[in-house]
Design a protein around this motif. Structure first.
Motif, PDB file in Angstrom:
ATOM      1  N   HIS A 144       0.856  -1.196   0.000  1.00  0.00           N
ATOM      2  CA  HIS A 144       0.000   0.000   0.000  1.00  0.00           C
ATOM      3  C   HIS A 144       0.884   1.235   0.000  1.00  0.00           C
ATOM      4  O   HIS A 144       1.214   1.783   1.055  1.00  0.00           O
ATOM      5  CB  HIS A 144      -0.945  -0.029   1.210  1.00  0.00           C
ATOM      6  CG  HIS A 144      -1.969   1.065   1.218  1.00  0.00           C
ATOM      7  ND1 HIS A 144      -3.176   0.954   1.891  1.00  0.00           N
ATOM      8  CD2 HIS A 144      -1.994   2.291   0.638  1.00  0.00           C
ATOM      9  CE1 HIS A 144      -3.875   2.061   1.718  1.00  0.00           C
ATOM     10  NE2 HIS A 144      -3.165   2.902   0.967  1.00  0.00           N
TER      11      HIS A 144
ATOM     12  N   HIS B  53       1.318   4.806  -2.588  1.00  0.00           N
ATOM     13  CA  HIS B  53       0.972   5.560  -3.802  1.00  0.00           C
ATOM     14  C   HIS B  53       2.272   6.142  -4.330  1.00  0.00           C
ATOM     15  O   HIS B  53       2.928   6.910  -3.620  1.00  0.00           O
ATOM     16  CB  HIS B  53      -0.024   6.671  -3.473  1.00  0.00           C
ATOM     17  CG  HIS B  53      -1.292   6.144  -2.873  1.00  0.00           C
ATOM     18  ND1 HIS B  53      -2.414   5.888  -3.624  1.00  0.00           N
ATOM     19  CD2 HIS B  53      -1.605   5.786  -1.601  1.00  0.00           C
ATOM     20  CE1 HIS B  53      -3.371   5.408  -2.842  1.00  0.00           C
ATOM     21  NE2 HIS B  53      -2.905   5.334  -1.608  1.00  0.00           N
TER      22      HIS B  53
ATOM     23  N   HIS C 120      -9.653   1.056  -1.697  1.00  0.00           N
ATOM     24  CA  HIS C 120      -9.531   1.774  -0.438  1.00  0.00           C
ATOM     25  C   HIS C 120     -10.880   1.834   0.282  1.00  0.00           C
ATOM     26  O   HIS C 120     -11.912   2.094  -0.337  1.00  0.00           O
ATOM     27  CB  HIS C 120      -9.099   3.224  -0.679  1.00  0.00           C
ATOM     28  CG  HIS C 120      -7.624   3.390  -0.877  1.00  0.00           C
ATOM     29  ND1 HIS C 120      -6.924   2.762  -1.860  1.00  0.00           N
ATOM     30  CD2 HIS C 120      -6.722   4.159  -0.189  1.00  0.00           C
ATOM     31  CE1 HIS C 120      -5.644   3.125  -1.776  1.00  0.00           C
ATOM     32  NE2 HIS C 120      -5.495   3.955  -0.777  1.00  0.00           N
TER      33      HIS C 120
ATOM     34  N   HIS D 220      -6.556  -0.016   3.854  1.00  0.00           N
ATOM     35  CA  HIS D 220      -7.023   0.517   5.145  1.00  0.00           C
ATOM     36  C   HIS D 220      -8.093  -0.454   5.680  1.00  0.00           C
ATOM     37  O   HIS D 220      -7.781  -1.578   5.985  1.00  0.00           O
ATOM     38  CB  HIS D 220      -7.542   1.952   5.063  1.00  0.00           C
ATOM     39  CG  HIS D 220      -6.538   2.931   4.518  1.00  0.00           C
ATOM     40  ND1 HIS D 220      -5.283   3.059   5.037  1.00  0.00           N
ATOM     41  CD2 HIS D 220      -6.619   3.825   3.495  1.00  0.00           C
ATOM     42  CE1 HIS D 220      -4.612   4.004   4.370  1.00  0.00           C
ATOM     43  NE2 HIS D 220      -5.406   4.474   3.413  1.00  0.00           N
TER      44      HIS D 220
ATOM     45  N   ASP E 190       1.585   4.047   2.649  1.00  0.00           N
ATOM     46  CA  ASP E 190       0.612   4.973   2.046  1.00  0.00           C
ATOM     47  C   ASP E 190       1.276   6.083   1.218  1.00  0.00           C
ATOM     48  O   ASP E 190       1.514   5.890   0.038  1.00  0.00           O
ATOM     49  CB  ASP E 190      -0.326   5.553   3.105  1.00  0.00           C
ATOM     50  CG  ASP E 190      -1.733   5.807   2.562  1.00  0.00           C
ATOM     51  OD1 ASP E 190      -1.993   5.484   1.396  1.00  0.00           O
ATOM     52  OD2 ASP E 190      -2.577   6.323   3.323  1.00  0.00           O
TER      53      ASP E 190
HETATM   54 ZN    ZN Z   1      -3.754   4.745   0.218  1.00  0.00          ZN
END
Ligand code: ZN
Ligand code: HPA
Length: 365
Positions: A19, A21, A219, A249, A305
């Motif tokens: 996870h 980005h 997500h 998440h 993240d």
């Molecule tokens: Zn994310």
């Protein structure tokens, strides 16, 4: 790292990141360099001003909390960073910087998200984005030993039709059963602002991707409005009732037995990013919640993240947080790393090698 030193044990642990980005790994230094390379004027007079802009705590829920004058929302800051990414070389440099960082953190394999729409809607050709990431995928594996399979996200706050068009454009770079597919991305995801944008809106995109032999994740942001309803759709409704293969998440499932039991029954793992929640949640609330999920048997793994927008806390810092604040043993930390291997969509040979490495980790306390 945000108040915690990373222990030798966490630093050395072989890791899998599921996870992250890629646009959320753009450092102020690379942003500054790319701005100059592309003759873009940033709204910061000096590099120090730019760097300082990353230290703020951003507003996450302007729809609920109102706007704070002069403070961008998290996603505004994220998309503002994207402005400097213009050419194939820019996307390549961004991805290689991340993969180099992976090598330094002992991340053996990663499944980074990318937002193709964030770039094409600014007039950047899809080929620049996808070819840049594809070249980095190959060079990262060949030169750094960091393997990656990427995830194309639909921007959920954009019209569904635009997401479907983006998928059609990106499809030649897919893996799965796409004929002649270049093998960059092996899954689709769902990102950006979840406010009143439930997963089922994107059902057509999920089923198209599934028909192409791709995996599906989405997500379900922590503490979002309608978060339990979104979780319900992600677990029980999407993909013609099969549910998502993973949820990004999804921590709110801990509140309702039907949800966490659904995750267990359907073997849906959660890709958690503890520091993202810790910015807004008390230690005494957050880490027991994570621990309870794990103890009930929900499969979780630990990720980062958007590390450069989250106080420079990367996967190692996130793992350190759960090691320290959940009070997990070394054996339990190895199990979390193993969960990520279970949950990932890597080739069997790569999974095997990481399991072997994890088996040899010294877990004596
Ligand atoms: Zn994310
Ligand atoms: N949440 C939702 N979408 C995102 C995020 C995030 O933290 N970062 C990049 N896209």
């Amino acid at each position: 790292m945000n108040g915690l030193a990373i222990s030798d044990f966490i630093a050395a642990l072989p890791k899998v990141e599921l996870h992250v980005h890629i646009e959320g790994t753009l450092t102020p230094a690379l942003r500054w360099k790319l701005a100059h390379r592309n003759s873009i004027t940033l709204p910061y007079a000096t590099y120090e001003d730019l760097e300082a802009s990353y230290a703020v705590t951003l507003n996450h829920r302007p729809e609920l909390n109102g706007r704070q004058p002069g403070i961008p929302t998290f996603l505004e800051a994220y998309f503002a960073g994207c402005e400097v990414l213009r050419t194939e070389g820019d996307f390549y440099d961004l991805a290689m910087a991340y993969l180099r960082r992976c090598a330094a953190m002992n991340v053996r394999y990663a499944e980074p998200f990318f937002d193709i729409q964030a770039h094409t809607r600014r007039g950047v050709p899809a080929t620049a984005v996808l070819d840049g990431y594809l070249r980095a995928q190959h060079d990262g594996a060949d030169q750094l030993g960091v393997h990656s399979r990427w995830i194309m996200c639909f921007l959920r706050d954009e019209p569904v039709e635009q997401g479907l068009a983006a998928y059609a454009e990106a499809r030649p770079w897919a893996a799965g059963t796409v004929e002649g597919g270049k093998g960059l991305f092996h899954a689709v995801g769902l990102a950006s602002n979840a406010y009143e944008r439930p997963p089922m809106l994107f059902e057509e995109g999920f089923t198209l991707a599934q028909a192409d032999g791709l995996h599906v994740t989405m997500h379900c942001d922590f503490g979002q409005k309608d978060t339990h309803a979104h979780m319900n759709e992600a677990i029980f409704q999407v993909r013609n009732g099969q549910g998502s293969e993973r949820i990004d998440h999804g921590l709110d499932a801990e509140d309702q037995e039907e949800l966490w039991q659904g995750l267990i029954d359907r073997k849906i793992g959660l890709t958690l990013c503890p520091h993202a929640y810790h910015r807004r949640t008390a230690t005494e609330v957050l880490f027991p919640k994570i621990r309870r999920l794990a103890e009930r048997g929900v499969q979780i793994c630990i990720n980062s993240d958007d590390p450069t927008l989250m106080h420079d806390v990367w996967i190692d810092g996130n793992m350190q947080k759960v090691y320290t604040y959940c009070g997990f043993s070394k054996g339990e930390m190895v199990q979390l790393a193993r969960n990520a291997v279970d949950m990932c969509w890597a080739e069997e040979e790569i999974k095997h090698d990481i399991y072997e490495e994890l088996r040899k980790v010294d877990i004596s306390e």
